[in-house]
Design a protein around this motif. Structure first.
Motif, PDB file in Angstrom:
ATOM      1  N   PHE A  21      -3.642   7.317  12.866  1.00 28.04           N
ATOM      2  CA  PHE A  21      -3.304   7.062  11.469  1.00 28.04           C
ATOM      3  C   PHE A  21      -3.765   5.646  11.176  1.00 28.04           C
ATOM      4  O   PHE A  21      -3.369   4.704  11.865  1.00 28.04           O
ATOM      5  N   LEU A  22      -4.655   5.497  10.195  1.00 27.58           N
ATOM      6  CA  LEU A  22      -5.177   4.187   9.844  1.00 27.58           C
ATOM      7  C   LEU A  22      -4.808   3.866   8.402  1.00 27.58           C
ATOM      8  O   LEU A  22      -4.901   4.725   7.521  1.00 27.58           O
ATOM      9  N   VAL A  23      -4.422   2.617   8.167  1.00 26.18           N
ATOM     10  CA  VAL A  23      -4.023   2.172   6.828  1.00 26.18           C
ATOM     11  C   VAL A  23      -4.847   0.939   6.461  1.00 26.18           C
ATOM     12  O   VAL A  23      -4.913  -0.011   7.241  1.00 26.18           O
ATOM     13  N   ALA A  24      -5.460   0.982   5.290  1.00 26.08           N
ATOM     14  CA  ALA A  24      -6.098  -0.207   4.722  1.00 26.08           C
ATOM     15  C   ALA A  24      -5.174  -0.723   3.632  1.00 26.08           C
ATOM     16  O   ALA A  24      -4.770   0.032   2.742  1.00 26.08           O
ATOM     17  N   LEU A  25      -4.803  -1.978   3.720  1.00 20.75           N
ATOM     18  CA  LEU A  25      -3.918  -2.606   2.739  1.00 20.75           C
ATOM     19  C   LEU A  25      -4.744  -3.558   1.892  1.00 20.75           C
ATOM     20  O   LEU A  25      -5.300  -4.532   2.403  1.00 20.75           O
ATOM     21  N   THR A  26      -4.853  -3.252   0.592  1.00 15.03           N
ATOM     22  CA  THR A  26      -5.704  -4.032  -0.303  1.00 15.03           C
ATOM     23  C   THR A  26      -4.952  -4.368  -1.581  1.00 15.03           C
ATOM     24  O   THR A  26      -3.830  -3.936  -1.787  1.00 15.03           O
ATOM     25  N   ASN A  27      -5.634  -5.100  -2.446  1.00 14.55           N
ATOM     26  CA  ASN A  27      -5.084  -5.484  -3.754  1.00 14.55           C
ATOM     27  C   ASN A  27      -3.724  -6.163  -3.604  1.00 14.55           C
ATOM     28  O   ASN A  27      -2.779  -5.874  -4.336  1.00 14.55           O
ATOM     29  N   TYR A  28      -3.659  -7.070  -2.639  1.00 16.01           N
ATOM     30  CA  TYR A  28      -2.427  -7.795  -2.345  1.00 16.01           C
ATOM     31  C   TYR A  28      -2.145  -8.823  -3.443  1.00 16.01           C
ATOM     32  O   TYR A  28      -2.970  -9.682  -3.725  1.00 16.01           O
ATOM     33  N   THR A  29      -1.014  -8.692  -4.082  1.00 19.10           N
ATOM     34  CA  THR A  29      -0.535  -9.680  -5.040  1.00 19.10           C
ATOM     35  C   THR A  29       0.634 -10.372  -4.361  1.00 19.10           C
ATOM     36  O   THR A  29       1.685  -9.760  -4.156  1.00 19.10           O
ATOM     37  N   ARG A  30       0.430 -11.600  -3.978  1.00 18.00           N
ATOM     38  CA  ARG A  30       1.384 -12.341  -3.143  1.00 18.00           C
ATOM     39  C   ARG A  30       2.837 -12.151  -3.593  1.00 18.00           C
ATOM     40  O   ARG A  30       3.189 -12.380  -4.737  1.00 18.00           O
ATOM     41  N   ASN A  31       3.635 -11.710  -2.643  1.00 15.08           N
ATOM     42  CA  ASN A  31       5.079 -11.510  -2.818  1.00 15.08           C
ATOM     43  C   ASN A  31       5.441 -10.477  -3.883  1.00 15.08           C
ATOM     44  O   ASN A  31       6.587 -10.428  -4.312  1.00 15.08           O
ATOM     45  N   ILE A  32       4.464  -9.675  -4.335  1.00 11.09           N
ATOM     46  CA  ILE A  32       4.778  -8.663  -5.337  1.00 11.09           C
ATOM     47  C   ILE A  32       4.417  -7.266  -4.853  1.00 11.09           C
ATOM     48  O   ILE A  32       5.268  -6.410  -4.720  1.00 11.09           O
ATOM     49  N   ASP A  33       3.132  -7.005  -4.589  1.00  9.19           N
ATOM     50  CA  ASP A  33       2.687  -5.639  -4.345  1.00  9.19           C
ATOM     51  C   ASP A  33       1.476  -5.625  -3.423  1.00  9.19           C
ATOM     52  O   ASP A  33       0.722  -6.597  -3.350  1.00  9.19           O
ATOM     53  N   ILE A  34       1.317  -4.511  -2.730  1.00 16.10           N
ATOM     54  CA  ILE A  34       0.107  -4.236  -1.960  1.00 16.10           C
ATOM     55  C   ILE A  34      -0.139  -2.740  -2.034  1.00 16.10           C
ATOM     56  O   ILE A  34       0.805  -1.954  -2.167  1.00 16.10           O
ATOM     57  N   GLU A  35      -1.398  -2.351  -1.981  1.00 10.55           N
ATOM     58  CA  GLU A  35      -1.765  -0.943  -2.085  1.00 10.55           C
ATOM     59  C   GLU A  35      -2.233  -0.428  -0.732  1.00 10.55           C
ATOM     60  O   GLU A  35      -3.013  -1.079  -0.051  1.00 10.55           O
ATOM     61  N   GLY A  36      -1.736   0.750  -0.353  1.00  8.81           N
ATOM     62  CA  GLY A  36      -2.121   1.365   0.909  1.00  8.81           C
ATOM     63  C   GLY A  36      -3.073   2.524   0.706  1.00  8.81           C
ATOM     64  O   GLY A  36      -2.859   3.369  -0.158  1.00  8.81           O
ATOM     65  N   CYS A  38       6.295  -8.283   0.397  1.00 11.49           N
ATOM     66  CA  CYS A  38       5.998  -7.547  -0.829  1.00 11.49           C
ATOM     67  C   CYS A  38       7.281  -6.954  -1.413  1.00 11.49           C
ATOM     68  O   CYS A  38       8.172  -6.549  -0.677  1.00 11.49           O
ATOM     69  N   LYS A  39       7.330  -6.872  -2.722  1.00 11.53           N
ATOM     70  CA  LYS A  39       8.466  -6.268  -3.409  1.00 11.53           C
ATOM     71  C   LYS A  39       8.241  -4.782  -3.666  1.00 11.53           C
ATOM     72  O   LYS A  39       9.172  -4.056  -3.973  1.00 11.53           O
ATOM     73  N   ARG A  40       6.976  -4.328  -3.562  1.00 14.12           N
ATOM     74  CA  ARG A  40       6.651  -2.908  -3.706  1.00 14.12           C
ATOM     75  C   ARG A  40       5.392  -2.603  -2.904  1.00 14.12           C
ATOM     76  O   ARG A  40       4.594  -3.477  -2.615  1.00 14.12           O
ATOM     77  N   PHE A  41       5.260  -1.339  -2.559  1.00 12.00           N
ATOM     78  CA  PHE A  41       4.131  -0.846  -1.771  1.00 12.00           C
ATOM     79  C   PHE A  41       3.658   0.401  -2.497  1.00 12.00           C
ATOM     80  O   PHE A  41       4.427   1.339  -2.699  1.00 12.00           O
ATOM     81  N   THR A  42       2.413   0.396  -2.950  1.00 14.88           N
ATOM     82  CA  THR A  42       1.918   1.529  -3.729  1.00 14.88           C
ATOM     83  C   THR A  42       0.850   2.308  -2.969  1.00 14.88           C
ATOM     84  O   THR A  42       0.134   1.751  -2.125  1.00 14.88           O
ATOM     85  N   PHE A  43       0.774   3.600  -3.285  1.00  8.90           N
ATOM     86  CA  PHE A  43      -0.209   4.507  -2.687  1.00  8.90           C
ATOM     87  C   PHE A  43      -0.831   5.353  -3.789  1.00  8.90           C
ATOM     88  O   PHE A  43      -0.123   5.823  -4.671  1.00  8.90           O
ATOM     89  N   ARG A  44      -2.106   5.587  -3.699  1.00  8.45           N
ATOM     90  CA  ARG A  44      -2.765   6.578  -4.545  1.00  8.45           C
ATOM     91  C   ARG A  44      -3.049   7.781  -3.657  1.00  8.45           C
ATOM     92  O   ARG A  44      -3.637   7.643  -2.591  1.00  8.45           O
ATOM     93  N   ILE A  45      -2.601   8.935  -4.116  1.00 10.45           N
ATOM     94  CA  ILE A  45      -2.745  10.157  -3.320  1.00 10.45           C
ATOM     95  C   ILE A  45      -3.372  11.234  -4.197  1.00 10.45           C
ATOM     96  O   ILE A  45      -2.934  11.425  -5.340  1.00 10.45           O
TER      97      ILE A  45
END
Length: 134
Positions: free
Chosen positions: A40-55, A82-89
């Motif tokens: 299982f591989l995860v790329a974490l991008t679009n990091y907004t410091r202390n707010i959000d990151i996208e997986g 991060c305060k939230r973690f988002t995914f596009r599926i």
């Protein structure tokens, strides 16, 4: 089950980009989880410091283990703060949707003009986030 964890390995990023047919934007963190039966591989991008990151994730075989969720969510919420973690599926990826919901992710919306759904999770709703004592 023994799980090998890799962080920011170029080979993991290369494989994610090859499978998805797209280049991950910088900065991009990668976390790889491998056991004898799959990965299982995860790329974490679009990091907004202390707010959000996208997986963005790819998987193969029988990779699932609750220890992976504990490590991933603790890294995102504890280490990156991060305060939230988002995914596009993709809408038709029922297995991925089921795994996201099992983790506590909430479906926020269907992204207009795409075949993608947006899911997110926050630390307070994540049963796999291991809070460190300070």
């Amino acid at each position: 089950m023994k799980i090998n964890i890799t962080i920011n390995e170029q080979n993991d990023r290369d494989l994610i980009e090859k499978v998805l047919g797209e280049v991950m934007p910088d900065p991009c963190y990668t976390i790889g989880y491998t056991n004898p039966d799959g990965h299982f591989l995860v790329a974490l991008t679009n990091y907004t410091r202390n707010i959000d990151i996208e997986g963005t994730c790819i998987a193969h075989g029988k990779w699932f283990d609750l220890g992976i969720y504990k490590h991933l969510f603790t890294w995102v919420f504890g280490t990156l703060k991060c305060k939230r973690f988002t995914f596009r599926i993709q809408k038709d990826n029922e297995k991925c949707i089921q795994l996201a919901m099992m983790a506590g992710c909430v479906k926020e919306c269907e992204l207009r003009g795409t075949d993608m759904l947006l899911f997110s999770i926050i630390p307070e709703e994540c049963k796999y986030y291991v809070r460190r004592k300070t």
